[in-house]
Motif scaffolding. Structure first.
Motif, PDB file in Angstrom:
ATOM      1  N   THR A 369       9.998 -11.708   5.653  1.00 13.37           N
ATOM      2  CA  THR A 369      10.401 -11.001   6.888  1.00 13.37           C
ATOM      3  C   THR A 369      10.576  -9.513   6.657  1.00 13.37           C
ATOM      4  OG1 THR A 369      12.725 -11.473   6.401  1.00 13.37           O
ATOM      5  CG2 THR A 369      11.551 -13.046   7.815  1.00 13.37           C
ATOM      6  N   HIS A 370      10.516  -9.091   5.375  1.00 16.77           N
ATOM      7  CA  HIS A 370      10.724  -7.668   5.110  1.00 16.77           C
ATOM      8  C   HIS A 370       9.767  -7.197   4.020  1.00 16.77           C
ATOM      9  CE1 HIS A 370      12.587  -3.805   4.462  1.00 16.77           C
ATOM     10  NE2 HIS A 370      12.774  -4.105   3.164  1.00 16.77           N
ATOM     11  N   ILE A 371       8.786  -6.382   4.413  1.00 18.15           N
ATOM     12  CA  ILE A 371       7.845  -5.813   3.451  1.00 18.15           C
ATOM     13  C   ILE A 371       8.349  -4.430   3.058  1.00 18.15           C
ATOM     14  CG2 ILE A 371       5.481  -5.057   3.060  1.00 18.15           C
ATOM     15  CD1 ILE A 371       4.599  -7.078   5.184  1.00 18.15           C
ATOM     16  N   PRO A 372       8.660  -4.198   1.811  1.00 17.08           N
ATOM     17  CA  PRO A 372       9.211  -2.911   1.375  1.00 17.08           C
ATOM     18  C   PRO A 372       8.260  -1.751   1.652  1.00 17.08           C
ATOM     19  CG  PRO A 372       9.455  -4.576  -0.321  1.00 17.08           C
ATOM     20  CD  PRO A 372       8.542  -5.157   0.703  1.00 17.08           C
ATOM     21  N   ASP A 373       8.835  -0.617   1.910  1.00 14.23           N
ATOM     22  CA  ASP A 373       8.068   0.609   2.094  1.00 14.23           C
ATOM     23  C   ASP A 373       7.641   1.110   0.720  1.00 14.23           C
ATOM     24  OD1 ASP A 373       7.023   3.063   2.600  1.00 14.23           O
ATOM     25  OD2 ASP A 373       8.712   3.798   3.806  1.00 14.23           O
ATOM     26  N   SER A 374       6.350   1.236   0.506  1.00  9.23           N
ATOM     27  CA  SER A 374       5.846   1.623  -0.808  1.00  9.23           C
ATOM     28  C   SER A 374       6.335   2.996  -1.234  1.00  9.23           C
ATOM     29  CB  SER A 374       4.313   1.596  -0.819  1.00  9.23           C
ATOM     30  OG  SER A 374       3.798   2.553   0.094  1.00  9.23           O
ATOM     31  N   GLN A 375       6.659   3.850  -0.282  1.00 10.27           N
ATOM     32  CA  GLN A 375       7.113   5.200  -0.617  1.00 10.27           C
ATOM     33  C   GLN A 375       8.543   5.220  -1.156  1.00 10.27           C
ATOM     34  OE1 GLN A 375       4.835   7.647  -0.593  1.00 10.27           O
ATOM     35  NE2 GLN A 375       3.453   5.989   0.046  1.00 10.27           N
ATOM     36  N   ASN A 376       9.281   4.146  -0.901  1.00  8.95           N
ATOM     37  CA  ASN A 376      10.691   4.123  -1.295  1.00  8.95           C
ATOM     38  C   ASN A 376      10.987   3.165  -2.454  1.00  8.95           C
ATOM     39  OD1 ASN A 376      11.360   5.950   0.771  1.00  8.95           O
ATOM     40  ND2 ASN A 376      11.459   4.279   2.275  1.00  8.95           N
ATOM     41  N   LEU A 377       9.940   2.722  -3.140  1.00 11.16           N
ATOM     42  CA  LEU A 377      10.157   1.801  -4.262  1.00 11.16           C
ATOM     43  C   LEU A 377      10.898   2.499  -5.407  1.00 11.16           C
ATOM     44  CD1 LEU A 377       6.808  -0.195  -4.703  1.00 11.16           C
ATOM     45  CD2 LEU A 377       8.955  -0.988  -3.727  1.00 11.16           C
ATOM     46  N   LEU A 378      11.910   1.825  -5.934  1.00  8.09           N
ATOM     47  CA  LEU A 378      12.664   2.358  -7.066  1.00  8.09           C
ATOM     48  C   LEU A 378      12.212   1.752  -8.386  1.00  8.09           C
ATOM     49  CD1 LEU A 378      16.251   2.370  -5.527  1.00  8.09           C
ATOM     50  CD2 LEU A 378      14.626   4.260  -5.681  1.00  8.09           C
ATOM     51  N   GLN A 379      11.510   0.619  -8.293  1.00  5.88           N
ATOM     52  CA  GLN A 379      10.956  -0.032  -9.472  1.00  5.88           C
ATOM     53  C   GLN A 379       9.820  -0.947  -9.063  1.00  5.88           C
ATOM     54  OE1 GLN A 379      14.306  -2.157 -11.088  1.00  5.88           O
ATOM     55  NE2 GLN A 379      14.052  -3.890  -9.711  1.00  5.88           N
ATOM     56  N   ALA A 380       9.020  -1.359 -10.031  1.00  9.91           N
ATOM     57  CA  ALA A 380       7.895  -2.241  -9.728  1.00  9.91           C
ATOM     58  C   ALA A 380       8.382  -3.608  -9.275  1.00  9.91           C
ATOM     59  CB  ALA A 380       6.995  -2.379 -10.950  1.00  9.91           C
ATOM     60  N   MET A 381       7.656  -4.214  -8.335  1.00 11.69           N
ATOM     61  CA  MET A 381       7.972  -5.561  -7.850  1.00 11.69           C
ATOM     62  C   MET A 381       7.142  -6.556  -8.661  1.00 11.69           C
ATOM     63  SD  MET A 381       7.812  -4.644  -3.787  1.00 11.69           S
ATOM     64  CE  MET A 381       8.094  -6.349  -3.296  1.00 11.69           C
ATOM     65  N   VAL A 382       7.641  -6.891  -9.855  1.00 10.71           N
ATOM     66  CA  VAL A 382       6.894  -7.755 -10.768  1.00 10.71           C
ATOM     67  C   VAL A 382       7.304  -9.195 -10.551  1.00 10.71           C
ATOM     68  CG1 VAL A 382       6.329  -8.245 -13.171  1.00 10.71           C
ATOM     69  CG2 VAL A 382       6.758  -5.889 -12.437  1.00 10.71           C
ATOM     70  N   GLN A 383       6.382 -10.023 -10.094  1.00  3.94           N
ATOM     71  CA  GLN A 383       6.650 -11.450  -9.899  1.00  3.94           C
ATOM     72  C   GLN A 383       5.348 -12.206 -10.106  1.00  3.94           C
ATOM     73  OE1 GLN A 383       8.899 -12.361  -6.421  1.00  3.94           O
ATOM     74  NE2 GLN A 383       8.841 -14.564  -6.745  1.00  3.94           N
ATOM     75  N   LYS A 384       5.391 -13.243 -10.944  1.00  5.57           N
ATOM     76  CA  LYS A 384       4.164 -13.951 -11.291  1.00  5.57           C
ATOM     77  C   LYS A 384       3.849 -15.094 -10.344  1.00  5.57           C
ATOM     78  CE  LYS A 384       4.345 -12.783 -16.189  1.00  5.57           C
ATOM     79  NZ  LYS A 384       4.348 -13.284 -17.595  1.00  5.57           N
ATOM     80  N   GLU A 385       4.877 -15.761  -9.832  1.00  2.00           N
ATOM     81  CA  GLU A 385       4.646 -16.917  -8.971  1.00  2.00           C
ATOM     82  C   GLU A 385       5.433 -16.769  -7.675  1.00  2.00           C
ATOM     83  OE1 GLU A 385       5.611 -20.337 -11.273  1.00  2.00           O
ATOM     84  OE2 GLU A 385       3.953 -20.068 -12.683  1.00  2.00           O
ATOM     85  N   LYS A 386       5.217 -17.674  -6.760  1.00  2.00           N
ATOM     86  CA  LYS A 386       5.896 -17.683  -5.467  1.00  2.00           C
ATOM     87  C   LYS A 386       5.723 -16.343  -4.758  1.00  2.00           C
ATOM     88  CE  LYS A 386       9.356 -21.151  -6.743  1.00  2.00           C
ATOM     89  NZ  LYS A 386      10.794 -21.494  -6.798  1.00  2.00           N
ATOM     90  N   THR A 387       4.464 -15.863  -4.759  1.00  2.00           N
ATOM     91  CA  THR A 387       4.161 -14.604  -4.089  1.00  2.00           C
ATOM     92  C   THR A 387       3.239 -14.845  -2.905  1.00  2.00           C
ATOM     93  OG1 THR A 387       2.301 -14.215  -5.589  1.00  2.00           O
ATOM     94  CG2 THR A 387       4.417 -13.236  -6.186  1.00  2.00           C
ATOM     95  N   ILE A 388       3.290 -13.908  -1.947  1.00  2.00           N
ATOM     96  CA  ILE A 388       2.455 -13.960  -0.735  1.00  2.00           C
ATOM     97  C   ILE A 388       1.723 -12.633  -0.611  1.00  2.00           C
ATOM     98  CG2 ILE A 388       2.463 -14.180   1.781  1.00  2.00           C
ATOM     99  CD1 ILE A 388       5.017 -15.794   1.555  1.00  2.00           C
ATOM    100  N   MET A 389       0.440 -12.680  -0.269  1.00  2.00           N
ATOM    101  CA  MET A 389      -0.349 -11.466  -0.115  1.00  2.00           C
ATOM    102  C   MET A 389      -0.006 -10.775   1.203  1.00  2.00           C
ATOM    103  SD  MET A 389      -4.111 -12.616  -1.580  1.00  2.00           S
ATOM    104  CE  MET A 389      -4.790 -10.959  -1.404  1.00  2.00           C
TER     105      MET A 389
END
Length: 829
Positions: A369-389
């Motif tokens: 329900t919430h897609i982060p704003d790429s301009q405001n990322l403070l760190q990488a969103m590293v996740q190997k599983e349970k991800t959605i494109m």
């Protein structure tokens, strides 16, 4: 009895064992074989305590197996090629052969003082022509199979010495040449490699191997298998250039915001714009001074330079900038990467440093329900599983692993890329620009190209009159007689290969050479020969137990397995793994708990210890000071206690007191129980290489016998226990036990040939135990009760206690808990 003199006794029995070939394996076809192998030493000149720590317990294993009825083969040799001998040749102006053989002579004498049951008549020395001719023979077979080939590869190079350096010749964080202190660079040279990558998948299969999990894990990580998609990115512009990248996460391709090429990538000169050329060239030169370990270190901040060129993302046609950065290696994968900074920590830090985009293309399924704003990322969103494109055109909403499959299918069906399995493992670069190694049996002819030396012309022998120059360059380059020859095909003038083989070649097949050392010595070879006696190979191989340091996990132990698999494919071995079991000993440290080194001044000299305490005391202490696989710091006080233990065993055998008890007396029963309990304990500990607890059990048995000696030494069971103590001490202290056995039973043969004692379970168990009685978890009474009472009998016996009866009076019994032969707990309220 005479006074215990360990040095005198040990010299006596070492001479006796050698003269009578006490430990030579029978090599009979019907023997119950046990091939015990420990990693052979490099002839550095002195045997240090680390050698003893590796070899003494290995010898204990061999002796233990011999006493259990095995025909034991425990060979030894010298891994004698290598850089130290060449450095010594330059320093002392002598031939490395002379330096090596002097060291071998000294170390052989030192090894014999260890008293190990080495099969010296099977010794091999890898710098012997009759040994390395078979290394050359194996190279020719690998060449025929396409597993040996030549190509350009980066090496560490000293521009002042004008020579390639081995890893150990590059010193310090500044990476300077150990010979002249000049900064070392990377240079491309045409060199020989072995195609170990062909066996990458099979090397990941450890089925049937009883090897430490740590070694398996280290080899698995080193091989580095990864499944993904490889695809091309075209360079924006009219030239039609492109480069390949590999990704294990094709579902993130829409998030590529830049690409990175290795500084050595061949496209850089063609794509770099003039305005960026000077920066790029400067960065490339700096990269040449760094090692691969330094370049890829996680702790080092990543930097790079923009080439001015752009690539086109084939999935969305967006142009992305192309950078060069030294954390990308030309030798790994394609030498180029796609960077997805929103979902990779390394790429994110690089993007932050150079203000590059960080588009978000996958999110956790809990963040839908919430897609982060790429301009405001403070760190990488590293996740190997349970991800959605997300933000990925027509693929939005796909979940992992379906997202991998859908994108990979699309890339294959549209011709963008294809599925591929990559390995981190590189082919084995075996070329060494040194003399003191096995010559590579190849001749270079201007007309015929690279021509193998005919099998019947092996070995290609190293010259004894080579001149070693201070520059460190290989003397073979300047030795006219060695270098110049004739072509085997056209008989025209030609030159020999002046590179020699990596010394790990010698140790990749030495376990087979031991069976029949220098097989076909002096004879002409053919391509249909084999380097060993086939009957002995069939009888003795593979190795039953291998011991050595874990530091060899991703080099020697990997090459060791690779060579066996390749030789199986040659049709000369009927199996594909060299050793069934592997045990890694730990490292013995100095008193300061640091690794022993001359510079620290914490090295322990085993020769001095042998003179002071005797070989058996040194052996016993090394096995007693801690778990063999853990290692331990040296404690000079500790060996005193072990020496006293051995002296007390000697003294115990001197006792000749008058018997005051009968064989049926409770003390005789106690001796019998202690005897069988110790046999069981020591047998189990030796089988698991837990020598420290095995020795401790023997010390406890010694104490028990000592306390009963005056009263019980005349009993048959006491003498049986004393004999058994000696038998169980054989693997630890072979000289002491041999001497005492010969004094107790003159003319009855060597104790080394006696059978290992067997315990009887009926005598192992205690007849009475102390039963702890608890009420609501608190100890209220203790009773001596017969062993093996039933739970009901334990409860009835406990309830009969007057203490327990008073505590239970007027209370309700809720629950009764019985721990067999230990305790009973009454839960009341």
């Amino acid at each position: 009895m005479k006074q215990y003199n360990p040095v005198e006794i040990e010299q006596k029995w070492q001479k006796h064992w050698e003269e009578h070939q006490t430990f030579s394996p029978k090599m009979e076809a019907d023997a119950r074989k046990f091939y015990m192998l420990t990693m052979f030493p490099y002839p550095s000149g002195d045997l240090h305590i680390g050698h003893w720590y590796a070899m003494s317990p290995s010898d204990a294993v061999a002796r233990f197996k011999k006493m259990q009825g095995h025909d034991v083969f425990f060979p030894i040799g010298f891994d004698s090629f290598g850089l130290p001998a060449e450095n010594a040749a330059i320093k002392h102006n002598i031939h490395p052969k002379e330096w090596t053989y002097k060291n071998i002579e000294r170390m052989r004498k030192q090894l014999k003082t260890m008293g190990a049951m080495f099969a010296w008549d099977h010794e091999v020395i890898t710098c012997e022509p009759d040994y390395y001719k078979w290394s050359q023979w194996l190279f020719l077979k690998l060449y025929e199979m396409g597993l040996a080939y030549k190509e350009f590869a980066p090496v560490d190079f000293c521009t002042k010495c004008n020579t390639t350096l081995a890893r150990e010749q590059v010193v310090g964080d500044d990476r300077i040449c150990e010979r002249c202190d000049t900064p070392v660079i990377k240079k491309e040279l045409n060199q020989w490699k072995l195609r170990i990558t062909k066996y990458a998948e099979e090397l990941l299969d450890f089925n049937g191997l009883d090897w430490p999990e740590r070694v398996k894990s280290m080899q698995t990580n080193w091989i580095g298998k990864s499944e993904g998609v490889e695809f091309s990115l075209k360079i924006a512009g009219p030239e039609g250039l492109e480069f390949r990248v590999f990704t294990t996460r094709p579902d993130t391709v829409f998030g590529v915001s830049f690409c990175v090429l290795a500084p050595e990538h061949p496209l850089i000169d063609q794509i770099t714009i003039p305005e960026q050329l000077e920066q790029v060239r400067t960065y490339q030169q700096k990269s040449l001074l760094k090692s691969e370990i330094e370049r890829t270190s996680e702790s080092r901040e990543k930097d790079g330079v923009f080439t001015g060129a752009y690539a086109i993302n084939p999935m969305n046609q967006q142009q992305v900038p192309i950078w060069i950065a030294d954390y990308v290696l030309a030798s790994y994968g394609t030498g180029a990467i796609m960077a997805v900074p929103a979902h990779d920590e390394r790429d994110f830090l690089f993007a932050q440093k150079y203000h590059l985009r960080t588009p978000v293309v996958i999110i956790s399924d809990s963040d839908i329900t919430h897609i982060p704003d790429s301009q405001n990322l403070l760190q990488a969103m590293v996740q190997k599983e349970k991800t959605i494109m997300v933000n990925s055109a027509g693929f939005d909403g796909l979940k992992w692993p379906e997202s991998f499959e859908k994108v990979a299918n699309h890339m294959e069906s549209t011709g963008i890329g294809e599925r591929k399995i990559n390995y981190r493992l590189h082919d084995w670069l075996i070329s060494r620009q040194r003399m003191w190694g096995t010559p590579i049996p190849i001749i270079h002819c201007d007309k015929c190209g690279d021509v193998p030396v005919p099998y019947e012309k092996l070995p290609v022998i190293l010259p004894d009159d080579a001149e070693f120059k201070p520059t460190g360059e290989s003397p073979l380059k300047y030795h006219y007689g060695f270098r110049h020859t004739t072509c085997p095909q056209c008989s025209g003038p030609a030159e020999r290969e002046t590179d020699t083989m990596d010394t790990f070649i010698c140790s990749s097949w030495y376990q087979y050479a031991y069976l029949s050392p220098y097989w076909k010595k002096g004879e002409s070879l053919s391509r249909n020969d084999t380097p060993w006696n086939h009957r002995l190979l069939k009888q003795w191989m593979p190795v039953d137990q291998y011991t050595g340091g874990v530091e060899h996990a991703t080099m020697h132990l990997l090459y060791f397995r690779f060579f066996t698999k390749a030789m199986a494919d040659m049709g000369i071995l009927p199996f594909r793994e060299p050793a069934v079991k592997l045990f890694n000993q730990g490292m013995i440290l100095g008193e300061d708990h640091e690794k022993m080194s001359k510079s620290r001044g914490n090295v322990v000299n085993p020769d001095d210890l042998v003179k002071s305490y005797g070989t058996d005391a040194v052996r016993a202490y090394l096995m007693f000071l801690g778990p063999w696989d853990a290692g331990a710091p040296w404690n000079p006080q500790g060996i005193e206690g072990v020496a006293r233990f051995l002296k007390s065993v000697w003294s115990l055998c001197e006792v000749r007191a008058q018997t005051k008890t009968s064989e049926g007396h409770e003390k005789a029963i106690q001796i019998r129980r202690t005897l069988h309990q110790t046999i069981k304990k020591v047998t189990q500990e030796y089988e698991q290489f837990k020598f420290n607890t095995g020795v401790a059990a023997l010390m406890s048995m010694r104490n028990a016998l000592k306390s009963l000696a005056d009263e019980c030494s005349g009993l048959d069971i006491f003498q049986e226990a004393l004999d058994t103590l000696l038998l169980m001490l054989v693997p630890i202290a072979p000289h002491l036990t041999e001497e005492l056995w010969s004094l107790r039973y003159p003319g009855h043969g060597s104790i080394q040939n006696q059978a290992w004692p067997v315990y009887l379970e009926e005598f192992v168990q205690e007849e009475m135990i102390t039963l702890v009685i608890q009420v609501n978890g608190k100890v209220r009474d203790k009773l001596e009760v017969p062993v093996h009472l039933t739970n009901k009998e334990i409860e009835e016996t406990s309830l009969a206690s007057s203490k327990i009866q008073s505590l239970l009076d007027g209370k309700s019994l809720i629950k009764t808990i019985v721990v067999q032969n230990k305790l009973i707990n009454f839960v009341v309220r």
